[in-house]
Design an enzyme around this catalytic site. Sequence first.
Site: not given
Ligand code: 6GP
Length: 831
Positions: A567, A573, A678, A682
């Site tokens: 990731k 993280k 997400t 997966k």
């Molecule tokens: C991301 C979140 O960090 C992640 O937890 C989540 O699964 C994903 O969005 C989809 O909802 N957020 C971003 O990548 C980001 O840049 C501003 O948010």
Amino acid sequence: VEASIPEPQRAAWTKHEFSGFQNKEEFEREVVRHVETTLARSIYNCDESAAYSASSLAFRDRLVQGWNKTQQRQTFTDSKRIYYLSLEFLMGRALDNAMLNLGAKEVAKEGLAELGFRIEDIVGQEHDAALGNGGLGRLAACFLDSMATLNYPAWGYGLRYRYGIFKQEIIDGYQVEVPDYWLDFNPWEFPRHDVTVDIQFYGQVRKSQDENGKTVAIWEGGETVTAVAYDVPTPGYDTPSTNNLRLWSSKAASGEFDFQKFNSGDYESSVADQQRAETISAVLYPNDNLDRGKELRIKQQYFWVAASLYDIVRRFKKSKRSWNEFPDQVAIQLNDTHPTLAIVELQRILIDVEGLEWDEAWNIVTSTFGYTNHTVLPEALEKWPVGLIQHLLPRHLQIIYDINLFFLQSVEKRFPEDRDILRRVSIIEESQPKMVRMAYLAVVGSHKVNGVAELHSDLIQTTIFKDFVTIFGEDKFTNVTNGITPRRWLHQANPRLSELIASKTGGYEFLKDLTLLNKLELFVDDKTFRKEWAEIKFANKVRLAKYIKSTLNVNVNPAALFDVQVKRIHEYKRQQLNIFGVIHRYLTLKAMSPEERKKQQPRVSIFGGKAAPGYWMAKQIIHLINNVGGVVNQDPDIGDLLKVIFLEDYNVSKAEMIIPASDLSEHISTAGTEASGTSNMKFVLNGGLIIGTCDGANIEITREIGQENIFLFGTLSEDVEDLRHMHTYGEHPIDPNLAKVFDAIQGGMFGEPNDFNAMISAVRDHGDYYLVSDDFQSYIDTHKMVDTEYQNQEEWISKCIRSVARMGFFSSDRCINEYAEGIWNIEPLAV
Ligand code: 6GP
């Protein structure tokens, strides 16, 4: 001007309609035709790249048919459409996906074999479409797949970046960024040179009277940049529906202005204008969960939303309906705050261009928009200096001020006692300099606001949007837990597992109704099924092991436990927690006698992910991982017991190879920081178990699959604040095992110790904001449990099968249906 073919001539058209290919001969014919004519090559000059191009063109032809019909159907039925506005669409490769969604992969495989190619090699030729950073962009891509599969009349709108997310190279253990120029040959887009919109920037606003004596605002002067549409067909699975993703590209407006400069001999500056215009869509900002407030970024945002809204409004006006029907015909979803200016732009169009009264216009606007929040991290919440917006979009700033004024007046009326509330909820932050708070503008301008997992949706309602819940009521705020498309993330990434599941659940129906996976529970105790399951996992690990050998020249044993964290690299993280844990494991193994070592579970720790180019700490984490690998992987005492791998340039197509090969994956963010995640979904869907914190969607995954099937550890989100407070004001001794890890690093075991000072002192001296030390002991204890449980392979496999059986909830189809019903109020279109 309408340009349709007159009725009497239409028969001649339909008679010649392309009918696609039904069998391998017809597919081969199309490939050969494209090689020879479109590409102008021959059998003497046809490599894998040409075979890829021709196969893509053959499939593109088929996609276009479905796409045209889908667009016609949407127009004829004049149904409500959903417009998904996202600055990022992380699509990955298209050919494999098109083949599978059209149900023609077998045909292509056989056809290509007869022509002398292996389908894997051909598919592998494609460059990822990487117009995104991470979770937010990949979610948008999964949503497009689900919206088409479920036959929703949907459009995606984004930017056509010339450079997507950079390519990551690792040189001497350090990340180096290389530009990703991906447009050399892209058969998946259609330039629409006839679909252009002129976008205005800068200039001034003056007041004037219209013919009825009403005061109107005129925005004039400044500069104009032209947006050109590029359309990308996005096919659904097992349906003729093919929706459109429209990406805007910027170019200089062709006005007299340029000609004058050109004619007067000022050739250079007319070229400079052109380059400046093209800069707008040149490059994707490579930050994930971070707002850097760069002027070019807000220019991108306005350019893209203004072009998209022009398109949406034009399409609506064709139906000749009255304006109050707009929200019945149009739903617009804002993917985070990046498109928030769309709210202001629609209000501007309605009052300045269409002549509606403020209140009527504002009703239409707020009924049209929905806003999805993807993070609570303060450094990611967008704010723009008032002065910058004043300069760039003077009329929009006036409208923002008016929106804020009317909003604050209504708040004041309802909460006359609470003087402080106005300061707290104002769209304008009274700081030095003053800032526009985009998230507040998005909340005020939308009828629904959602988070992306239960915990996250609760958190936004109790923290960043608490006052807004009091003001607007709870109904405005809702949760839609994220999902993933099982087509790409199971069927495409793990074809053998998909086939095995199909053989037990009654065919491939589960790809359209993922809850059918629950039928697998019946086979948990079936010996042969378990054996086949384990064989598939092993084969996927062998494939990854070969890839590791070929790229890094490290031998890893596919029988070892593969422990994966892939990731974006981010302190929240906590890849640093992972690598500190790995060092602890290494020190523990080193301290053992050879006999003791023999009893230990062999492991391969696999990392992957990009650091934002300006994120120094994240780059240091990558450097440490590589240095630890350099030491551990050579150590003869350790052998197969531990290998540490950093995979270069993690992206969507690599994810498709890595995820099916994992036994255990890490989702270990500090509680309350990862909105959803997400990839956790997966990994479980592909038969891997996860170690994780009680954060984001991990919590709902636990609820669905059962807590006996997941390795949870660490602080709970409700305790984080107190711990941080203690770190700052009280005693904060470092965990003793972690202290030993720090000693090893500072003793030079993994290279120049000063290179890692910042990582260590963030934990030891600067308050340990991400609670690495607090969670360290429970993290390593939990990994010990993993080792023990992995030794019992029969039980481990049962857990994997049970987990997969219970993952039905996490399909993005479920998620899209929830948006459609609860936010968009939109129905699928019968096909
Ligand atoms: C991301 C979140 O960090 C992640 O937890 C989540 O699964 C994903 O969005 C989809 O909802 N957020 C971003 O990548 C980001 O840049 C501003 O948010």
